[in-house]
Design a protein around this motif. Structure first.
Motif, short mmCIF file in Angstrom:
data_model
loop_
_atom_site.label_atom_id
_atom_site.label_comp_id
_atom_site.label_asym_id
_atom_site.label_seq_id
_atom_site.Cartn_x
_atom_site.Cartn_y
_atom_site.Cartn_z
N VAL A 1 44.12 39.77 41.59
CA VAL A 1 44.44 39.07 40.42
C VAL A 1 45.70 39.83 39.59
CG1 VAL A 1 43.72 38.07 38.34
CG2 VAL A 1 42.34 37.61 40.42
N MET A 2 45.33 40.99 39.47
CA MET A 2 46.22 41.79 38.81
C MET A 2 47.54 42.12 39.43
SD MET A 2 43.42 44.78 37.49
CE MET A 2 44.51 45.86 36.64
N VAL A 3 47.58 42.36 40.75
CA VAL A 3 48.67 42.58 41.52
C VAL A 3 49.83 41.20 41.20
CG1 VAL A 3 49.50 42.66 43.93
CG2 VAL A 3 47.86 44.31 42.85
N HIS B 1 46.94 38.98 30.71
CA HIS B 1 46.00 38.49 31.74
C HIS B 1 45.63 39.82 32.65
CE1 HIS B 1 45.57 34.40 30.71
NE2 HIS B 1 46.69 34.07 30.66
N VAL B 2 46.50 40.64 32.93
CA VAL B 2 46.43 42.00 33.56
C VAL B 2 45.50 42.75 32.93
CG1 VAL B 2 47.42 43.85 34.78
CG2 VAL B 2 48.57 41.63 34.80
N ARG C 1 43.35 30.52 37.43
CA ARG C 1 44.41 29.76 37.15
C ARG C 1 45.60 30.38 36.33
NH1 ARG C 1 40.39 26.16 34.55
NH2 ARG C 1 39.78 24.40 36.14
N ALA C 2 45.12 31.49 35.74
CA ALA C 2 46.36 32.25 35.08
C ALA C 2 46.95 32.95 35.79
CB ALA C 2 45.57 33.06 33.98
N ALA C 3 46.41 33.40 36.94
CA ALA C 3 47.08 33.86 38.24
C ALA C 3 48.09 33.11 39.10
CB ALA C 3 46.37 34.87 38.88
N GLY C 4 47.94 31.81 38.61
CA GLY C 4 48.84 30.92 39.48
C GLY C 4 48.25 30.24 40.45
N LEU D 1 44.08 33.17 46.80
CA LEU D 1 45.12 33.73 45.99
C LEU D 1 45.77 34.70 46.74
CD1 LEU D 1 46.48 34.08 43.10
CD2 LEU D 1 44.91 35.97 42.66
N ARG D 2 45.41 35.40 47.63
CA ARG D 2 45.79 36.54 48.57
C ARG D 2 46.77 35.92 49.84
NH1 ARG D 2 42.12 41.15 50.53
NH2 ARG D 2 42.02 41.49 48.25
#
Length: 444
Positions: free
Chosen positions: A238-240, A263-264, A312-315, A348-349
């Motif tokens: 998520v952070m990346v 968010h990170v 969701r915040a990560a897209g 996500l990945r």
């Protein structure tokens, strides 16, 4: 503290402590046990020396026996002594047979000596078995009785008839001596076998305890590895993703980039809390924690909306649906949470082209079903087929509940992860206040 069952007089050891063995023999007995050849040599000498020289002394008596009788006696003494030295421990039945032969053939014509037979019965009881000792005793009674009558016949004259009155008396005396030797041997042999069984059992218990400790250690390491992977892999992914998006939009939309970096930071703090919580349970139970959140409960199904919002915040376009009553078992809640977390992390990945990711948690009867489905191109999710620690960890978690895990391409497109777990029917119903009612609704 109660006494240990295998070691009377000694307190039972605590769990994980030293497993006490029976008290070993005294110093003297330990010395003789460590030097069996010395023990057998002394016993042999105790029989051989006086008997051999006593037989030689009969040659100088006023009425010496015939020379062949003396030679036969000396030869029998040598054979019996060699049998005592060589076979007393290893082949007690062979020693018994030699003692029977000597008692029947040689000694009736001289002075009857049953010392080798006494040693043979003792050895048979100690190094053989109780049953063998009593069989040997019965045979020895017959042999010594026959030897007594043969001795009376061999020394018969005008006043002593064959099978005279001396034979029964001699046979009864021999029977008493044989019975004493057998009883002593049976007592010592039973004690020896019982002690050996106790020591063997104690060693088996110690070995089983060590094996259980090793298995528990392996299971705990596997559990910690799963938790570490879930926390680190999810948080870093998520952070990346957020950092990449922030870097891409920093020039044209600074506010959105700043929001992404916030968010990170939030994701990193949440990861630190999870790490501290997991490491906190490994600390000493009486240690004072500087961070109260270290011992806070692990996340459950109530934390799924927060998890979804983070993705969701990560897209990632995620929708969460829960069906059925709330899950009561906290361990099962954690398992469901980790499965959803791993499924969304993989989406996500590897499913960057997905337009929709559906997460469904359904609790019906004694089954809990978890589905994580995306609609990305199959080609973009092909890397998941190679497997990894994430899928392995999910399979291990599901296996703990006797469930199944399916991971593969969806029916139309995208990737699908389905886990079915067996819920504990004996778990108490969850307090409705512990779960937000919004958790049972669709989250757009």
């Amino acid at each position: 503290m109660t006494e240990a069952p295998i070691s009377p007089g000694y307190p039972a050891s605590v769990v994980g402590g030293e497993l006490r063995l029976p008290k070993p023999p005294g110093v003297v007995r330990q010395f003789w046990a460590r030097h069996p050849w010395l023990t057998d040599s002394l016993i042999t000498a105790l029989y051989f020396v006086p008997t051999f020289f006593g037989s030689i002394a009969t040659l100088f008596a006023s009425t010496p026996p015939p020379p062949w009788v003396t030679v036969a006696q000396l030869l029998a003494i040598v054979v019996a002594a060699a049998a005592i030295l060589l076979f007393r421990r290893r082949e007690p039945w062979l020693l018994v047979a030699i003692a029977w032969l000597v008692c029947l053939v040689v000694y009736p014509f001289g002075s009857t000596d049953v010392f080798p037979l006494l040693l043979a019965l003792y050895a048979l009881a100690v190094y053989g078995s109780t049953r063998a000792a009593w069989i040997g005793f019965a045979g020895s009674v017959v042999v010594t009785t026959a030897s007594s009558y043969i001795s009376v016949w061999a020394h018969a004259d005008d006043t002593v008839a064959p099978f005279g009155a001396n034979a029964p008396a001699s046979a009864s005396q021999f029977t008493v001596l044989l019975l004493i030797a057998t009883l002593i041997g049976v007592t010592v042999g039973n004690r020896r076998r019982y002690l050996n069984a106790l020591i063997a059992r104690a060693h088996d218990l110690a070995r089983e305890r060590d094996q259980q400790a090793q298995l528990a250690t392996a299971v705990e390491r596997s559990r910690i590895a799963r938790e570490m992977h879930d926390i680190v892999s999810h948080s870093l992914t998520v952070m990346v993703t957020l950092a990449d998006g922030s870097a891409a939009t920093a020039g044209r939309d600074p506010e959105r980039a700043a929001e992404a970096m916030q968010h990170v930071a939030d994701t990193g703090r949440a990861a630190l809390v999870d790490m501290r919580r997991m490491l906190g349970v490994l600390a000493e139970p009486d240690a004072t924690s500087e961070h109260p959140e270290e011992l806070a409960p692990q996340p459950g199904t109530a934390a799924l909306p927060v998890l979804v919002d983070r993705f969701r915040a990560a897209g990632l376009p995620v929708q969460l649906t829960t069906v059925g009553p709330p899950i009561a078992d906290s361990n099962l809640q954690l398992t469901v949470y980790r499965i959803v977390q791993e499924g969304l992390t993989n989406a996500l990945r590897y499913a960057a082209t997905a337009h929709r990711v559906d997460v469904t948690v359904e609790h019906a009867d004694d089954m809990v079903r978890v589905d994580v489905i995306d609609d990305a191109d199959v080609a973009s999710t092909s890397e998941l087929t190679s497997g990894g620690k994430g899928l392995v960890g999910m399979r291990e978690r599901v296996a703990l509940y006797g469930g199944t895990l399916e991971a593969g391409p969806g029916q139309q497109r995208g990737w699908r992860v389905r886990a079915e777990l067996r819920a504990d029917e004996n778990s108490p119903p969850a307090d409705a206040a512990t779960l937000n009612s919004d958790d049972t609704e669709d989250h757009a």
